[in-house]
Design a protein around this motif. Structure first.
Motif, PDB file in Angstrom:
ATOM      1  N   PRO A 168    -104.095 102.510 -10.133  1.00 28.39           N
ATOM      2  CA  PRO A 168    -102.853 102.964  -9.489  1.00 28.39           C
ATOM      3  C   PRO A 168    -102.115 103.981 -10.358  1.00 28.39           C
ATOM      4  O   PRO A 168    -101.931 103.765 -11.553  1.00 28.39           O
ATOM      5  CB  PRO A 168    -102.029 101.678  -9.353  1.00 28.39           C
ATOM      6  N   GLN A 169    -101.714 105.058  -9.728  1.00 30.68           N
ATOM      7  CA  GLN A 169    -101.020 106.129 -10.427  1.00 30.68           C
ATOM      8  C   GLN A 169     -99.734 105.627 -11.082  1.00 30.68           C
ATOM      9  O   GLN A 169     -99.370 106.071 -12.168  1.00 30.68           O
ATOM     10  CB  GLN A 169    -100.717 107.250  -9.418  1.00 30.68           C
ATOM     11  N   GLU A 170     -99.074 104.636 -10.442  1.00 23.84           N
ATOM     12  CA  GLU A 170     -97.788 104.149 -10.964  1.00 23.84           C
ATOM     13  C   GLU A 170     -97.947 103.565 -12.363  1.00 23.84           C
ATOM     14  O   GLU A 170     -97.056 103.690 -13.193  1.00 23.84           O
ATOM     15  CB  GLU A 170     -97.185 103.058 -10.057  1.00 23.84           C
ATOM     16  N   GLU A 173     -98.056 106.361 -14.770  1.00 27.26           N
ATOM     17  CA  GLU A 173     -96.734 106.983 -14.876  1.00 27.26           C
ATOM     18  C   GLU A 173     -95.779 106.106 -15.664  1.00 27.26           C
ATOM     19  O   GLU A 173     -94.989 106.598 -16.469  1.00 27.26           O
ATOM     20  CB  GLU A 173     -96.163 107.247 -13.480  1.00 27.26           C
ATOM     21  N   ALA A 174     -95.891 104.779 -15.445  1.00 30.52           N
ATOM     22  CA  ALA A 174     -95.000 103.862 -16.144  1.00 30.52           C
ATOM     23  C   ALA A 174     -95.216 103.964 -17.649  1.00 30.52           C
ATOM     24  O   ALA A 174     -94.259 104.074 -18.427  1.00 30.52           O
ATOM     25  CB  ALA A 174     -95.248 102.428 -15.667  1.00 30.52           C
TER      26      ALA A 174
ATOM     27  N   SER B   9     -93.101 115.282 -11.087  1.00 32.79           N
ATOM     28  CA  SER B   9     -92.135 114.580 -11.917  1.00 32.79           C
ATOM     29  C   SER B   9     -90.964 115.479 -12.262  1.00 32.79           C
ATOM     30  O   SER B   9     -89.819 115.031 -12.222  1.00 32.79           O
ATOM     31  CB  SER B   9     -92.793 114.106 -13.215  1.00 32.79           C
ATOM     32  N   GLN B  12     -88.759 115.757  -9.225  1.00 37.67           N
ATOM     33  CA  GLN B  12     -87.945 114.561  -9.083  1.00 37.67           C
ATOM     34  C   GLN B  12     -86.795 114.580 -10.088  1.00 37.67           C
ATOM     35  O   GLN B  12     -85.678 114.230  -9.763  1.00 37.67           O
ATOM     36  CB  GLN B  12     -88.781 113.305  -9.352  1.00 37.67           C
TER      37      GLN B  12
END
Lengths: 279, 301
Positions: A168-170, A173-174, B9, B12
């Motif tokens: 998962p991309q999230e 990113e996290a 990003s 955003q």
């Protein structure tokens, strides 16, 4: 009332062709070979070529499996993404997979010949002088293994790419917003999640290293002095050139033993993955 | 992917994330844009050796042999290598045999594999698990490991040296069954219930409802099977013996053997190009489709 889709009536004929050919050409011959090959075992270790065999096969596998898996993983990390450069690189790295192994090997036969190779300056620089790479027992195994790696790693790259896309991309990113750099994100987020893919690719690479011997036919024929004589190639030579059926049968049993062992060790983990993704 | 991540990003961020975070993301965005270009460059660098090899072999195929043996590629152009190659091996027959074998086998496989995968995923009966494992284990027992007993079996069946005999060990294909299983598993069970309520038989359900939905999986399996058998060498070398039944890869190997002794590299290069050309051209045209099909062939359930 009898429910449709239940019971053997329909399933029976649908599975019949597959089960018939599975028994006739896989399980039947495998069992037949194991039962009839006992006679060959007594002579198995009397010939020097056979004594060498397992050592050479193991060396070959020790180079090819980690080599192809790591190259596949590294390439996948580099070509992940849809920029034109990466799409081109992906196609070029993958293309040996769709070529016949004998054709790919013929290419290297030309590239590695000591007289008129177009890359002989590079080779000479690399080897410290003119050498017949395929004709020397110290370098032939490395060359054959390297060509085995180059032929196959593109497929593992694709499996790793699919694995990367499943993360998962999230999560990435996290980690990234928390200030983790590229390496840290890979080490602590991406790599652990690639675990199942890595396991699957490693077992595929193990199987491929045992079953793909086509390049040996073109490059070295098992030589020089048996330096590249690996298990399945030896089975072919014994069975179909020397007509020594008992010994070829005994070696086939050894191969089946290794394959079954691999299956028993890896199946539980891969099967979980099969069920996990399936449901 | 990194590029798009960077862009979204920072967009955003300007759209109203708290100040310090926005700044951090802006900085990261530029950084990741630069590192994205570095990654592009590294990717190209990695594939460069294989690209060079590809170019060298194609150039060698069009270079006179005398020039090659003096180490002078890119010096002269000739079609002579192809002329001799086409004369010394019957490429027409090799192409035709390979075509018959690969497509004939695929036609049979598509039927057996679809039926088996349907029975494994959509029907319920006693012993289903056992059959699942029986098929699953075959992934680890590839037919090439059984060349010896299978050859004697073919002889016993009087099918040695026939294209039919060549294809038989591959009719039960665990790879295909697992690939199609992914497709069947993605269809919700409500489709089956609705079809059965309407009075359909399981075969009608498979034919009219499922088949249109698993077309991508059938296509993916077709590509994988065609490529594998088009390129196959060891089993055809054993299962066929007469020149009239020979397939491409076996033809190339014997051709290479005789040309190698005379150091006729131009000839070997031309033969290689002739054998690899059909799939190479298809790959260049349908690159995305090939890549997608092969990445599906890894077991996913």
């Amino acid at each position: 009332m009898k429910l449709k889709g239940y019971g053997w009536k329909t399933a029976g004929w649908m599975l019949a062709p597959t089960l018939f050919f599975l028994l006739l050409f896989t399980y039947g011959p495998a069992l037949y070979n194991i039962v009839t090959s006992t006679a060959g075992f007594t002579r198995l270790f009397s010939s020097p070529a056979n004594r060498n065999l397992l050592g050479v096969t193991l060396s070959y596998m020790t180079i090819v499996i980690p080599g192809a898996v790591l190259l596949g993983l590294g390439s996948a990390l580099l070509v992940d993404g849809r920029t034109p450069a990466r799409i081109l690189a992906r196609a070029v790295l993958f293309h040996p997979v769709i070529l016949p192994t004998v054709a790919f090997a013929a290419v290297w036969l030309y590239l590695l010949n000591p007289v008129s190779s177009p890359i002989r300056e590079i080779l000479e620089w690399f080897m410290g002088g003119r050498r017949n790479i395929l004709g020397s027992s110290t370098t032939a195994l490395w060359a054959v293994a390297l060509i085995g790696i180059l032929k196959q790693f593109g497929l593992y790259m694709l499996y790793f790419l699919a694995g990367l896309q499943g993360i998962p991309q999230e999560l990435k990113e996290a980690a990234w917003i928390d200030g983790a750099g590229r390496w840290k994100t890979f080490r602590h987020v991406v790599f652990p999640l690639l675990g199942p893919t890595l396991f699957f690719v490693a077992s595929t690479a193990l199987l491929d290293s045992l079953r793909n011997v086509d390049h040996i036919f073109v490059l070295t024929k098992g030589g020089p002095s048996d330096a590249t004589n690996i298990l399945l190639y030896r089975i072919f030579v014994l069975g179909f050139e020397y007509y020594d059926i008992p010994q070829a049968g005994a070696l086939t049993t050894v191969l089946l033993f290794i394959l079954t062992l691999t299956a028993l060790l890896t199946m539980p983990r891969i099967e979980r993955r099969v069920h996990y993704y399936g449901n | 992917m990194e590029t798009s991540l960077g862009k979204t990003s920072s967009k955003q961020a300007t759209a109203g994330t708290p100040g310090f975070l926005a700044q951090k993301q802006q900085k990261k965005g530029i950084q990741s844009l630069i590192s994205s270009y570095i990654q592009d460059a590294l990717a190209i660098l990695l594939c460069l050796p294989l690209l060079v090899v590809m170019v060298l072999i194609v150039v060698a195929a069009f270079t006179p042999n005398t020039a090659i043996n003096r180490g002078q590629l890119f010096s002269a152009f000739t079609l002579e290598n192809f002329r001799i190659a086409l004369k010394s091996a019957n490429f027409g027959l090799l192409y035709w045999n390979t075509f018959l074998y690969t497509f004939g086998l695929l036609a049979v496989q598509l039927v057996t594999v679809t039926l088996a995968a349907f029975a494994l995923t959509r029907l319920r009966y006693r012993g289903r698990e056992t059959i699942f494992y029986l098929i699953f284990l075959q992934l680890f027992l590839p037919p090439v490991a059984l060349i010896l007993p299978n050859f004697f079996l073919l002889k016993r069946l009087q099918l040695a040296d026939t294209l039919v005999g060549l294809a038989l060990p591959y009719i039960a294909s665990a790879t295909g069954i697992f690939l199609l299983r992914q497709g069947f598993k993605s269809i919700p069970p409500e489709f089956d219930d609705a079809a059965y309520v309407d009075g359909a038989t399981p075969l009608q359900l498979l034919w009219y409802v499922h088949l249109p939905m698993i077309k991508p999986h059938l296509a993916a399996f077709s590509v994988v099977s065609l490529v594998y058998h088009w390129n196959e060498f060891l089993w055809p070398l054993i299962a066929t013996s007469s020149a009239s039944k020979r397939v491409l890869s076996v033809g190339l190997a014997s051709f290479t053997r005789s040309a190698e002794s005379g150091a006729e590299w131009g000839l070997i290069a031309a033969g290689t190009v002739l054998v690899a050309a059909p799939l190479a051209v298809l790959f260049i045209v349908f690159q995305d489709f090939f890549v997608r099909s092969f990445s599906q062939s890894g077991i996913k359930g």
